[in-house]
Every structure is written in C-alpha cells, then in structure tokens.
Scaffold this active site. Structure first.
Site, PDB file in Angstrom:
ATOM      1  N   GLY A   1     -14.125  16.592 -23.828  1.00 18.63           N
ATOM      2  CA  GLY A   1     -13.709  15.618 -22.807  1.00 18.63           C
ATOM      3  C   GLY A   1     -13.417  16.275 -21.465  1.00 18.63           C
TER       4      GLY A   1
ATOM      5  N   ARG B   1      -1.733  16.323 -28.054  1.00 21.19           N
ATOM      6  CA  ARG B   1      -2.019  16.007 -29.469  1.00 21.19           C
ATOM      7  C   ARG B   1      -1.142  16.888 -30.380  1.00 21.19           C
ATOM      8  NH1 ARG B   1      -6.799  15.991 -28.566  1.00 21.19           N
ATOM      9  NH2 ARG B   1      -6.827  13.753 -28.170  1.00 21.19           N
TER      10      ARG B   1
ATOM     11  N   ASN C   1     -14.514  10.825 -32.933  1.00 14.90           N
ATOM     12  CA  ASN C   1     -14.612  11.828 -31.870  1.00 14.90           C
ATOM     13  C   ASN C   1     -14.520  13.236 -32.490  1.00 14.90           C
ATOM     14  OD1 ASN C   1     -13.643  13.762 -29.926  1.00 14.90           O
ATOM     15  ND2 ASN C   1     -13.104  12.085 -28.568  1.00 14.90           N
TER      16      ASN C   1
ATOM     17  N   SER D   1     -10.973   8.248 -36.373  1.00 17.62           N
ATOM     18  CA  SER D   1     -11.691   8.567 -35.141  1.00 17.62           C
ATOM     19  C   SER D   1     -13.085   9.068 -35.478  1.00 17.62           C
ATOM     20  CB  SER D   1     -10.938   9.647 -34.361  1.00 17.62           C
ATOM     21  OG  SER D   1     -11.679  10.034 -33.226  1.00 17.62           O
TER      22      SER D   1
ATOM     23  N   ASP E   1      -4.885   7.570 -30.009  1.00 17.91           N
ATOM     24  CA  ASP E   1      -5.416   7.113 -28.730  1.00 17.91           C
ATOM     25  C   ASP E   1      -4.818   8.025 -27.673  1.00 17.91           C
ATOM     26  OD1 ASP E   1      -7.294   5.093 -27.702  1.00 17.91           O
ATOM     27  OD2 ASP E   1      -5.639   4.667 -26.325  1.00 17.91           O
ATOM     28  N   SER E   2      -5.662   8.471 -26.781  1.00 16.17           N
ATOM     29  CA  SER E   2      -5.222   9.485 -25.838  1.00 16.17           C
ATOM     30  C   SER E   2      -6.001   9.363 -24.545  1.00 16.17           C
ATOM     31  CB  SER E   2      -5.409  10.877 -26.454  1.00 16.17           C
ATOM     32  OG  SER E   2      -6.649  10.964 -27.126  1.00 16.17           O
TER      33      SER E   2
HETATM   34  P1  IMP Z   1     -10.067   7.386 -27.061  1.00 16.69           P
HETATM   35  O1  IMP Z   1      -8.654   7.775 -27.418  1.00 16.69           O
HETATM   36  O2  IMP Z   1     -10.990   7.463 -28.204  1.00 16.69           O
HETATM   37  O3  IMP Z   1     -10.114   6.126 -26.277  1.00 16.69           O
HETATM   38  O4  IMP Z   1     -10.625   8.512 -26.096  1.00 16.69           O
HETATM   39  C1  IMP Z   1      -9.783   9.267 -25.335  1.00 16.69           C
HETATM   40  C2  IMP Z   1     -10.564   9.996 -24.277  1.00 16.69           C
HETATM   41  O5  IMP Z   1      -9.595  10.698 -23.490  1.00 16.69           O
HETATM   42  C3  IMP Z   1     -11.490  11.036 -24.837  1.00 16.69           C
HETATM   43  O6  IMP Z   1     -12.784  10.569 -25.015  1.00 16.69           O
HETATM   44  C4  IMP Z   1     -11.423  12.093 -23.745  1.00 16.69           C
HETATM   45  O7  IMP Z   1     -12.264  11.728 -22.711  1.00 16.69           O
HETATM   46  C5  IMP Z   1     -10.016  11.993 -23.231  1.00 16.69           C
HETATM   47  N1  IMP Z   1      -9.176  12.926 -23.967  1.00 16.69           N
HETATM   48  C6  IMP Z   1      -8.231  12.647 -24.916  1.00 16.69           C
HETATM   49  N2  IMP Z   1      -7.702  13.782 -25.391  1.00 16.69           N
HETATM   50  C7  IMP Z   1      -8.330  14.789 -24.762  1.00 16.69           C
HETATM   51  C8  IMP Z   1      -8.227  16.199 -24.846  1.00 16.69           C
HETATM   52  O8  IMP Z   1      -7.474  16.774 -25.652  1.00 16.69           O
HETATM   53  N3  IMP Z   1      -9.024  16.886 -24.027  1.00 16.69           N
HETATM   54  C9  IMP Z   1      -9.872  16.308 -23.148  1.00 16.69           C
HETATM   55  N4  IMP Z   1     -10.035  15.013 -23.044  1.00 16.69           N
HETATM   56  C10 IMP Z   1      -9.250  14.244 -23.842  1.00 16.69           C
END
Ligand code: IMP
Length: 196
Positions: free
Chosen positions: A154, A182, A12, A10, A71-72
C-alpha cells in the site's frame, strides 16, 4: 481465551502476511478469506470500526469459526484526514503507485506544508454467536517527498514513522510488525486473549 484457528477476514496479501507473522509465536493458525475463497464484502461503513465489524461478522457467519476483521487506512492532516477509510478505493484501479502519486498531488494542491499523517487500524474479533470485540492502533509519521523502498504494501513507501528517516517500505518487516498501527491493535487483541 484459547483457540487454535482463526479466520482473518481479508483478501489483502500484505495484511495477511503481517497478521500471520505477528501470530506465529502464539500457535494460532491463520486461515484467510483468500485461502477460503470467501466472497468480498462491501465496505459500507463510515468508520474503520464499522467496516472491520462487517468483514469479521461476514467471515464468522460463512465459516462458523472465530474471525478477525481489519479495516485500516492512511489519514493525512493536510487533506483533513483523507483518504482514511477510503484508502484502498482512493488509489486508481487499486494501483498504489498511482495512489501515492495522487496523494502527493493532492497534498501539493492543498497548499499546506503540513506533512503529518497517521496510519490507523481497527481489528474486530467476531464470534459465531455474533459477539464482537474491538481493538484500535495508530502510528504517527510524515509523508515523504516521493515513494521509497520495496517492503510492505500500500502506502508504505510514502510513510516515514516518527523518529525515522526511512519509510515503512525501507524499514524491516520486523520493525513494522512491532511498531505499526496493526501491531498496536494486535498487541491489544493478544492482551484480551490473555485475560479472557
Ligand atoms: P481496507 O482496510 O481493506 O479498506 O484497505 C486499507 C487500505 O489502506 C489498504 O489497501 C492500503 O492502501 C492502506 N493501508 C492499510 N494499512 C496499511 C499499511 O500497513 N501500509 C500501507 N498501506 C496500508
């Protein structure tokens, strides 16, 4: 199973910090896609699991190391589970201030007074031989009336986990790291490591 080093697939920063904090007591060094400058992969999957697998397999192929993909997203019942797998893309220009406002507007427009929602996380562990293992976690809560707090990342300022009157962004990092979607997926991953 015993390894000292894992690639977290990731870029992020919020996710990377959380995964590092959760794995710190286990002596597993976490390299991230950001540290290694791995290319962004296209999330073409229709589910959290498909996307987590795409990320993990791409990172293990690029590095030859065991990789963990995450992925979340946030699933809002008044919006029939949206934004879900599209949570990152739902925020205009990936700006979560705008994303949170959009979420509040969409809930208001839905006409529903149901504020229930959940965060979901799928972690996929991928080995250089192409084998994978999947771990899932979820935390239920409600969507607040407006963003509150400065922790987390997020959509955290809008999410109040069940039983709390504070958002994930107002609660401590330690609390989130023990109770979040998570954290729950990570507990299953650690259990797998212990038994394999
Ligand atoms: P991806 O899994 O990289 O597609 O992104 C998942 C998106 O879901 C993130 O950019 C956040 O916007 C949101 N997200 C996932 N987990 C969390 C969290 O623990 N807190 C807040 N937002 C989350």
């Amino acid at each position: 199973m015993d390894f000292q080093k894992i690639v977290f697939a990731s870029r992020n920063k919020g996710k990377i910090t959380e995964i590092r904090e959760m794995l710190a007591p286990f002596n597993i060094e976490v390299l991230s896609a950001l540290d290694l400058n791995l290319p962004d992969v296209e999330e073409t999957g229709a589910t959290f699991e498909e996307n987590a697998k795409i990320k993990a397999l791409s990172a293990t192929r690029a590095t030859g190391l065991v990789a963990l993909g995450d992925d979340s997203g946030l699933c809002v019942n008044a919006l029939n589970g949206r934004p879900g797998v599209y949570s990152a893309r739902y925020a205009p220009q990936r700006n979560f201030e705008l994303g949170m406002q959009k979420l509040l507007d969409d809930i208001a427009q839905s006409g529903s007074d149901d504020r229930s929602a959940y965060f979901a996380c799928t972690l996929v562990l991928a080995f250089p031989n192409g084998q994978t293992q999947t771990f899932e976690g979820r935390v239920d809560g409600i969507i607040g009336q407006s963003p509150r707090g400065s922790g987390g990342f997020g959509y955290d300022p809008l999410f109040l986990p069940l039983g709390q009157d504070k958002s994930f962004a107002e609660l401590s990092a330690d609390y989130k790291n023990k109770t979040s979607h998570r954290a729950r997926a990570m507990a299953k991953f650690l259990d797998y490591l212990r038994h394999n």
